[in-house]
Design a protein around this motif. Structure first.
Motif, PDB file in Angstrom:
ATOM      1  N   CYS A  98      -4.086   2.888   4.786  1.00 13.37           N
ATOM      2  CA  CYS A  98      -4.951   3.425   3.698  1.00 13.37           C
ATOM      3  C   CYS A  98      -6.372   3.849   4.181  1.00 13.37           C
ATOM      4  O   CYS A  98      -7.304   3.010   4.254  1.00 13.37           O
ATOM      5  CB  CYS A  98      -5.128   2.525   2.586  1.00 13.37           C
ATOM      6  SG  CYS A  98      -3.649   2.254   1.522  1.00 13.37           S
ATOM      7  N   VAL A  99      -6.621   5.139   4.846  1.00  7.04           N
ATOM      8  CA  VAL A  99      -7.567   5.818   5.327  1.00  7.04           C
ATOM      9  C   VAL A  99      -7.921   6.526   4.203  1.00  7.04           C
ATOM     10  O   VAL A  99      -7.466   7.623   3.800  1.00  7.04           O
ATOM     11  CB  VAL A  99      -7.412   6.356   6.609  1.00  7.04           C
ATOM     12  CG1 VAL A  99      -8.623   7.056   7.328  1.00  7.04           C
ATOM     13  CG2 VAL A  99      -6.738   5.490   7.615  1.00  7.04           C
ATOM     14  N   ILE A 100      -8.820   6.267   3.647  1.00  9.52           N
ATOM     15  CA  ILE A 100      -9.608   7.143   2.367  1.00  9.52           C
ATOM     16  C   ILE A 100     -10.600   7.916   2.653  1.00  9.52           C
ATOM     17  O   ILE A 100     -11.615   7.612   3.286  1.00  9.52           O
ATOM     18  CB  ILE A 100     -10.113   6.132   1.316  1.00  9.52           C
ATOM     19  CG1 ILE A 100      -9.031   4.932   0.881  1.00  9.52           C
ATOM     20  CG2 ILE A 100     -10.568   6.821   0.150  1.00  9.52           C
ATOM     21  CD1 ILE A 100      -9.258   3.698   0.027  1.00  9.52           C
ATOM     22  N   THR A 101     -10.420   9.197   2.440  1.00  7.82           N
ATOM     23  CA  THR A 101     -11.455  10.170   2.573  1.00  7.82           C
ATOM     24  C   THR A 101     -12.201  10.705   1.267  1.00  7.82           C
ATOM     25  O   THR A 101     -13.146  11.692   1.767  1.00  7.82           O
ATOM     26  CB  THR A 101     -10.897  11.507   3.395  1.00  7.82           C
ATOM     27  OG1 THR A 101      -9.603  11.880   2.856  1.00  7.82           O
ATOM     28  CG2 THR A 101     -10.257  11.057   4.670  1.00  7.82           C
ATOM     29  N   SER A 151      -9.327  15.769   8.721  1.00  4.82           N
ATOM     30  CA  SER A 151     -10.477  14.935   8.204  1.00  4.82           C
ATOM     31  C   SER A 151     -11.796  15.628   8.113  1.00  4.82           C
ATOM     32  O   SER A 151     -12.552  16.039   7.242  1.00  4.82           O
ATOM     33  CB  SER A 151     -10.554  13.688   8.616  1.00  4.82           C
ATOM     34  OG  SER A 151      -9.378  13.107   8.427  1.00  4.82           O
ATOM     35  N   ARG A 160     -11.530   3.673   6.601  1.00  7.37           N
ATOM     36  CA  ARG A 160     -12.132   5.024   6.189  1.00  7.37           C
ATOM     37  C   ARG A 160     -12.445   5.718   7.639  1.00  7.37           C
ATOM     38  O   ARG A 160     -12.861   5.073   8.684  1.00  7.37           O
ATOM     39  CB  ARG A 160     -13.594   5.215   5.730  1.00  7.37           C
ATOM     40  CG  ARG A 160     -13.275   4.621   4.279  1.00  7.37           C
ATOM     41  CD  ARG A 160     -14.565   4.457   3.444  1.00  7.37           C
ATOM     42  NE  ARG A 160     -14.594   3.861   2.262  1.00  7.37           N
ATOM     43  CZ  ARG A 160     -14.545   4.600   1.279  1.00  7.37           C
ATOM     44  NH1 ARG A 160     -14.134   5.979   1.284  1.00  7.37           N
ATOM     45  NH2 ARG A 160     -14.157   4.061  -0.249  1.00  7.37           N
ATOM     46  N   HIS A 163       0.569   3.722   1.845  1.00 17.99           N
ATOM     47  CA  HIS A 163       0.761   4.336   3.049  1.00 17.99           C
ATOM     48  C   HIS A 163       0.591   3.239   4.224  1.00 17.99           C
ATOM     49  O   HIS A 163      -0.450   2.211   3.684  1.00 17.99           O
ATOM     50  CB  HIS A 163      -0.097   5.551   3.387  1.00 17.99           C
ATOM     51  CG  HIS A 163      -0.014   6.207   4.823  1.00 17.99           C
ATOM     52  ND1 HIS A 163      -0.655   5.704   5.884  1.00 17.99           N
ATOM     53  CD2 HIS A 163       0.567   7.181   5.047  1.00 17.99           C
ATOM     54  CE1 HIS A 163      -0.597   6.490   6.949  1.00 17.99           C
ATOM     55  NE2 HIS A 163       0.448   7.304   6.488  1.00 17.99           N
ATOM     56  N   ASP A 219      -7.956  10.000  -2.401  1.00 14.15           N
ATOM     57  CA  ASP A 219      -7.420  10.965  -1.371  1.00 14.15           C
ATOM     58  C   ASP A 219      -7.111  10.036   0.124  1.00 14.15           C
ATOM     59  O   ASP A 219      -8.071   9.557   0.641  1.00 14.15           O
ATOM     60  CB  ASP A 219      -7.860  12.191  -0.984  1.00 14.15           C
ATOM     61  CG  ASP A 219      -8.036  13.050  -2.255  1.00 14.15           C
ATOM     62  OD1 ASP A 219      -7.182  12.982  -3.079  1.00 14.15           O
ATOM     63  OD2 ASP A 219      -8.674  13.729  -2.230  1.00 14.15           O
ATOM     64  N   ILE A 220      -5.691   9.812   0.386  1.00 15.15           N
ATOM     65  CA  ILE A 220      -5.518   9.392   1.777  1.00 15.15           C
ATOM     66  C   ILE A 220      -5.194  10.621   2.568  1.00 15.15           C
ATOM     67  O   ILE A 220      -4.226  10.989   2.402  1.00 15.15           O
ATOM     68  CB  ILE A 220      -4.384   8.297   1.604  1.00 15.15           C
ATOM     69  CG1 ILE A 220      -4.777   7.132   0.725  1.00 15.15           C
ATOM     70  CG2 ILE A 220      -4.072   7.949   3.007  1.00 15.15           C
ATOM     71  CD1 ILE A 220      -3.769   6.147   0.420  1.00 15.15           C
ATOM     72  N   HIS A 248      -2.670  15.522   2.354  1.00 18.79           N
ATOM     73  CA  HIS A 248      -3.196  14.411   2.167  1.00 18.79           C
ATOM     74  C   HIS A 248      -2.406  13.753   1.031  1.00 18.79           C
ATOM     75  O   HIS A 248      -1.495  14.389   0.402  1.00 18.79           O
ATOM     76  CB  HIS A 248      -4.863  14.103   1.775  1.00 18.79           C
ATOM     77  CG  HIS A 248      -5.014  14.905   0.479  1.00 18.79           C
ATOM     78  ND1 HIS A 248      -5.320  16.292   0.504  1.00 18.79           N
ATOM     79  CD2 HIS A 248      -5.070  14.388  -0.667  1.00 18.79           C
ATOM     80  CE1 HIS A 248      -5.735  16.485  -0.951  1.00 18.79           C
ATOM     81  NE2 HIS A 248      -5.491  15.360  -1.505  1.00 18.79           N
ATOM     82  N   ILE A 262      -8.511  -1.537   3.293  1.00 20.90           N
ATOM     83  CA  ILE A 262      -9.055  -0.107   3.112  1.00 20.90           C
ATOM     84  C   ILE A 262      -9.685   0.281   4.534  1.00 20.90           C
ATOM     85  O   ILE A 262     -10.309  -0.499   5.171  1.00 20.90           O
ATOM     86  CB  ILE A 262     -10.196   0.193   2.229  1.00 20.90           C
ATOM     87  CG1 ILE A 262      -9.469  -0.529   0.805  1.00 20.90           C
ATOM     88  CG2 ILE A 262     -10.614   1.328   1.976  1.00 20.90           C
ATOM     89  CD1 ILE A 262     -10.694  -0.524  -0.320  1.00 20.90           C
ATOM     90  N   ASN A 320       0.801  -1.144  -0.049  1.00 22.58           N
ATOM     91  CA  ASN A 320       0.120   0.047  -0.043  1.00 22.58           C
ATOM     92  C   ASN A 320       0.798   1.155   0.084  1.00 22.58           C
ATOM     93  O   ASN A 320       2.024   1.091   0.355  1.00 22.58           O
ATOM     94  CB  ASN A 320      -0.837  -0.193   1.427  1.00 22.58           C
ATOM     95  CG  ASN A 320      -2.044  -0.922   1.156  1.00 22.58           C
ATOM     96  OD1 ASN A 320      -2.658  -1.221   0.077  1.00 22.58           O
ATOM     97  ND2 ASN A 320      -2.497  -1.184   2.273  1.00 22.58           N
TER      98      ASN A 320
END
Length: 206
Positions: free
Chosen positions: A13-16, A153, A141, A10, A35-36, A118, A139, A8
């Protein structure tokens, strides 16, 4: 299509913001990646990694012209596809260098046309951008609710609500009663349980 990401970009992988059409500043625009963004899992300066072995095709600082919005960015050619990493704070690789999967290539930042820190991550196949999400190893979020402390965020959430619903929220990173109210209104209009909690379903719609 044979794409297997070995790593990954990052560690979390926290996707916003997802891939696809979205409204920004009143205009409809195609978001050609994901966008992370910083949460309790990520912050400015975090390490960014190559998702697979390949060759650095582009490594630019404060780019001008057609890709100026990317700020500092890197494109890696993996043979059957390319990966893009934008808005970086620092670049650790130069064009022409080879990289391995999981090798550090830079640091998360806020360069280019951006409202907060980000990583913009994208995959390109035969010149076309595709949704990277199905190919990521995991993934996550960020779940946001009233009193949330994930400042960047929350700022991104407020910006998206302003763009999509003309909410006219102050972009202050504070998840207070006004932000919660706008979230509930958006959820109700989009067939989501109007509880004011921003989870995966609400992020996906935004």
């Amino acid at each position: 299509m044979s794409i297997v990401l070995k790593n990954n970009p990052h560690s979390k992988c926290v996707i916003t913001s997802g891939f696809g059409v979205r409204k920004l500043n009143g205009n409809t625009k195609m978001h050609q990646g994901i966008d992370i963004a910083p949460t309790r899992y990520a912050s400015q300066g975090d390490k960014i990694y190559a998702v697979d072995k390949g060759r650095i095709e582009i490594s630019k600082i404060d780019s001008k012209g057609i890709n100026a919005g990317y700020g500092n960015y890197i494109i890696i050619n993996h043979g059957t596809y390319k990966s893009l990493y934008a808005h970086l704070m620092a670049l650790e690789k130069k064009a022409g260098q080879s990289v391995n999967a999981g090798e550090k290539i830079g640091n998360m930042g806020n360069t280019g046309d951006i409202t907060g820190v980000h990583l913009h991550f994208a995959i390109q196949v035969n010149g076309d951008f595709i949704d990277p999400v199905p190919y990521l190893k995991s993934i996550q979020r960020p779940t946001l609710k009233i009193g949330a402390s994930s400042t960047d965020s929350v700022k991104m959430l407020q910006m998206l609500l302003n763009d999509v619903t003309n909410a006219q929220l102050v972009i202050d990173g504070k998840f207070g009663a006004k932000t919660e109210l706008e979230v509930k209104k958006y959820q109700s209009k989009n067939g989501i349980v109007g509880d004011g909690v921003v989870g995966p379903e609400t992020w996906e719609k935004l």
